[in-house]
Design an enzyme around this catalytic site. Structure first.
Site, PDB file in Angstrom:
ATOM      1  N   SER A 136       0.875  -1.168   0.000  1.00  0.00           N
ATOM      2  CA  SER A 136       0.000   0.000   0.000  1.00  0.00           C
ATOM      3  C   SER A 136       0.916   1.223   0.000  1.00  0.00           C
ATOM      4  CB  SER A 136      -0.871  -0.041   1.263  1.00  0.00           C
ATOM      5  OG  SER A 136      -1.557   1.160   1.440  1.00  0.00           O
ATOM      6  N   LYS A 163      -1.406  -1.028  -4.224  1.00  0.00           N
ATOM      7  CA  LYS A 163      -2.535  -0.221  -3.759  1.00  0.00           C
ATOM      8  C   LYS A 163      -2.010   1.198  -3.617  1.00  0.00           C
ATOM      9  CE  LYS A 163      -4.907   0.138   0.695  1.00  0.00           C
ATOM     10  NZ  LYS A 163      -5.649  -0.656   1.680  1.00  0.00           N
ATOM     11  N   LYS A 165      -2.788   5.104  -2.586  1.00  0.00           N
ATOM     12  CA  LYS A 165      -3.708   5.988  -1.875  1.00  0.00           C
ATOM     13  C   LYS A 165      -4.065   7.141  -2.803  1.00  0.00           C
ATOM     14  CE  LYS A 165      -3.622   3.987   2.240  1.00  0.00           C
ATOM     15  NZ  LYS A 165      -4.830   3.475   2.900  1.00  0.00           N
ATOM     16  N   ASP A 190      -7.124   3.398  -2.854  1.00  0.00           N
ATOM     17  CA  ASP A 190      -7.796   3.503  -1.550  1.00  0.00           C
ATOM     18  C   ASP A 190      -7.920   4.981  -1.205  1.00  0.00           C
ATOM     19  OD1 ASP A 190      -8.792   3.273   0.995  1.00  0.00           O
ATOM     20  OD2 ASP A 190      -7.042   2.246   1.850  1.00  0.00           O
ATOM     21  N   GLU A 215     -11.245   1.293  -3.120  1.00  0.00           N
ATOM     22  CA  GLU A 215     -11.498   1.054  -1.696  1.00  0.00           C
ATOM     23  C   GLU A 215     -11.981   2.330  -1.011  1.00  0.00           C
ATOM     24  OE1 GLU A 215      -8.175  -0.877   0.237  1.00  0.00           O
ATOM     25  OE2 GLU A 215      -8.820  -0.261   2.226  1.00  0.00           O
ATOM     26  N   ASP A 240     -13.714  -0.709   3.572  1.00  0.00           N
ATOM     27  CA  ASP A 240     -12.777  -0.881   4.691  1.00  0.00           C
ATOM     28  C   ASP A 240     -13.444  -0.253   5.916  1.00  0.00           C
ATOM     29  OD1 ASP A 240     -10.742  -0.505   6.565  1.00  0.00           O
ATOM     30  OD2 ASP A 240      -9.310   0.373   5.196  1.00  0.00           O
ATOM     31  N   LYS A 264     -10.237  -5.938   8.419  1.00  0.00           N
ATOM     32  CA  LYS A 264      -9.185  -5.671   9.413  1.00  0.00           C
ATOM     33  C   LYS A 264      -9.682  -6.222  10.735  1.00  0.00           C
ATOM     34  CE  LYS A 264      -7.239  -1.612   7.265  1.00  0.00           C
ATOM     35  NZ  LYS A 264      -7.330  -0.154   7.138  1.00  0.00           N
ATOM     36  N   GLY A 292      -4.480  -4.090   6.590  1.00  0.00           N
ATOM     37  CA  GLY A 292      -3.448  -3.785   7.576  1.00  0.00           C
ATOM     38  C   GLY A 292      -3.530  -2.342   8.014  1.00  0.00           C
TER      39      GLY A 292
HETATM   40  O1  OSB Z   1      -6.937   2.211   4.872  1.00  0.00           O
HETATM   41  O2  OSB Z   1      -5.947   0.387   4.528  1.00  0.00           O
HETATM   42  C1  OSB Z   1      -5.979   1.489   5.080  1.00  0.00           C
HETATM   43  C2  OSB Z   1      -2.689   2.099   6.965  1.00  0.00           C
HETATM   44  C3  OSB Z   1      -3.153   2.771   8.080  1.00  0.00           C
HETATM   45  C4  OSB Z   1      -4.489   3.054   8.186  1.00  0.00           C
HETATM   46  C5  OSB Z   1      -5.381   2.655   7.182  1.00  0.00           C
HETATM   47  C6  OSB Z   1      -4.938   1.957   6.075  1.00  0.00           C
HETATM   48  C7  OSB Z   1      -3.556   1.712   5.957  1.00  0.00           C
HETATM   49  C8  OSB Z   1      -2.965   1.050   4.788  1.00  0.00           C
HETATM   50  C9  OSB Z   1      -1.699   0.276   4.998  1.00  0.00           C
HETATM   51  O3  OSB Z   1      -3.392   1.161   3.672  1.00  0.00           O
HETATM   52  C10 OSB Z   1      -1.908  -1.164   4.763  1.00  0.00           C
HETATM   53  C11 OSB Z   1      -0.961  -2.030   5.537  1.00  0.00           C
HETATM   54  O4  OSB Z   1      -0.642  -1.789   6.702  1.00  0.00           O
HETATM   55  O5  OSB Z   1      -0.544  -3.033   4.976  1.00  0.00           O
HETATM   56 MG    MG Z   2      -8.238   1.222   3.513  1.00  0.00          MG
END
Ligand code: OSB
Ligand code: MG
Length: 368
Positions: A136, A163, A165, A190, A215, A240, A264, A292
């Site tokens: 990510s 992924k 952001k 995401d 996402e 999510d 999660k 995660g």
């Molecule tokens: O939205 O998936 C998320 C990290 C912190 C808070 C929210 C998210 C994330 C990530 C990282 O996208 C994903 C990971 O830790 O592998």
């Molecule tokens: Mg997310």
């Protein structure tokens, strides 16, 4: 099993660089842990990776610590808790606060795992030996910087899917450039709830870029707007933030709000609930993967184990700590080869590097 002692501590780990998302920016990784000791002296640890401010979900590290130390843990000291179901039912009187509940549940699972000398995945019904993991990639401060950051991460780590952001202002142009540079790479985005239905034009433009999924584009607690979006674009919608329980997952399926679940375990209150949601998704022809929160290696090993369940079918956000953290507190690095983690190889790593734990522990308190 009787819980004899409990404590809560915070570990603050350095990030390699700030992690920027649609909810804001993380500059260090503050993580809350629960430690439970049973009356035989067996010790279990649970990490519940949340944030230091309530910008992802309403719950945050400060609320978790207060709830754990004032209410949840004092009520468990001296109590006989024969099973995880018994623990979950005790915790169910507390509304919401899933990350706090998940920290206790994870520590309890760790105790059960050690008392029965069984890895977590066997307790949870895991069936896979290996799981796929992917990256990510956080935003830069501008589109230009985001493109450079993404290219650097993709070239350096050759992920099996990326992924990316996005947030208003760094979205279609950014993703188009990455799409054109890596035409064969599976890409998903995401948004971390940073758009509203007024931005449906952005979603339509993203829909033309052949993404694996979008996402959580809309509000953190919304299902209805996501359902309208899912009806109007081809790209699958993944939720999510909005999926906080088995019940919301059922509602999401009933409304058609998403066809893919980012599960999660912390956000849904624990690994038991995460397993149930994965089976629900599988039974309805939806896909799921383990999300995660930039855990330490400790939380990631738990996530690797839950991702061995059969209904976790997509690449998981088990973003290896070497991708984010300048240092970690477990006994070694989780081994990954071409986007694949052999989960049995992580069993021996479920142990703290005591020197690092001491170095990075910024706060702790005992509860009975
Ligand atoms: O939205 O998936 C998320 C990290 C912190 C808070 C929210 C998210 C994330 C990530 C990282 O996208 C994903 C990971 O830790 O592998
Ligand atoms: Mg997310």
């Amino acid at each position: 099993m009787t819980i004899a002692h409990a404590s809560v501590f915070i570990v603050t780990l350095p990030l390699i660089s700030p992690f920027r998302t649609g909810f804001g920016e993380l500059t260090e990784r503050e993580l809350v842990f629960v430690k439970l000791t049973d009356s035989d002296g067996v010790v279990g640890y649970g990490e519940s990776a949340n944030l230091a401010v309530p910008i992802y979900e309403p719950e945050w590290n400060g609320s978790m610590v207060l709830l754990l130390t004032r209410h949840i843990l004092p009520a468990l000291i001296g109590a006989d808790i024969p099973s995880v179901d018994a623990l979950t039912s005790r915790l169910s009187v507390i509304r919401g606060n899933n990350f706090a509940k998940a920290a206790v549940e994870a520590a309890y699972w760790h105790l059960v795992s050690q008392r029965n000398t069984k890895p977590l995945r066997e307790l949870w019904g895991g069936t896979k030996q290996v799981i796929p993991a992917a990256i990510s990639i956080g935003l830069g401060t501008t589109e230009e910087e985001s493109v450079a950051k993404a290219k650097d991460a993709i070239d350096r780590y050759s992920p099996v899917r990326a992924k990316l952001k996005i947030r208003p202002g760094i979205d279609v142009g950014y993703i188009e450039r990455i799409r054109n540079t890596y035409p064969n790479l599976p890409i998903m985005v995401d948004a971390n709830a940073s758009y509203t239905p007024n931005n449906v034009g952005v979603m339509r433009a993203l829909d033309r870029l052949g993404l694996v999924m979008i996402e959580q584009p809309y509000a953190y607690n919304d299902l209805a707007d996501h359902a309208s979006l899912a009806r109007s674009i081809q790209t699958p919608v993944c939720l999510d933030e909005s999926i906080t329980s088995y019940h919301t997952a059922e509602e999401a399926i009933a409304l058609g709000a998403c066809s893919i679940f980012n599960i999660k375990p912390q956000r849904v209150g624990g690994y038991g609930e995460a397993a149930r949601i994965s089976r629900l998704a599988g039974a309805h022809g939806a896909s799921a993967w383990c999300g995660g929160m930039i855990e330490s290696g400790w939380g990631q090993i738990f996530n690797c184990n839950i991702a061995t369940l059969p209904d976790f079918t997509f690449e998981n956000d088990i973003c290896l700590t070497k991708w984010y953290l300048a240092d970690d507190i477990i006994a070694g690095a989780i081994p990954e080869r071409h986007g694949v983690i052999d989960v049995a190889e992580t069993d021996r790593l479920l142990s703290f590097d005591q020197e690092k734990l001491t170095r990075y522990r910024t706060w702790q308190t005992d509860v009975g």
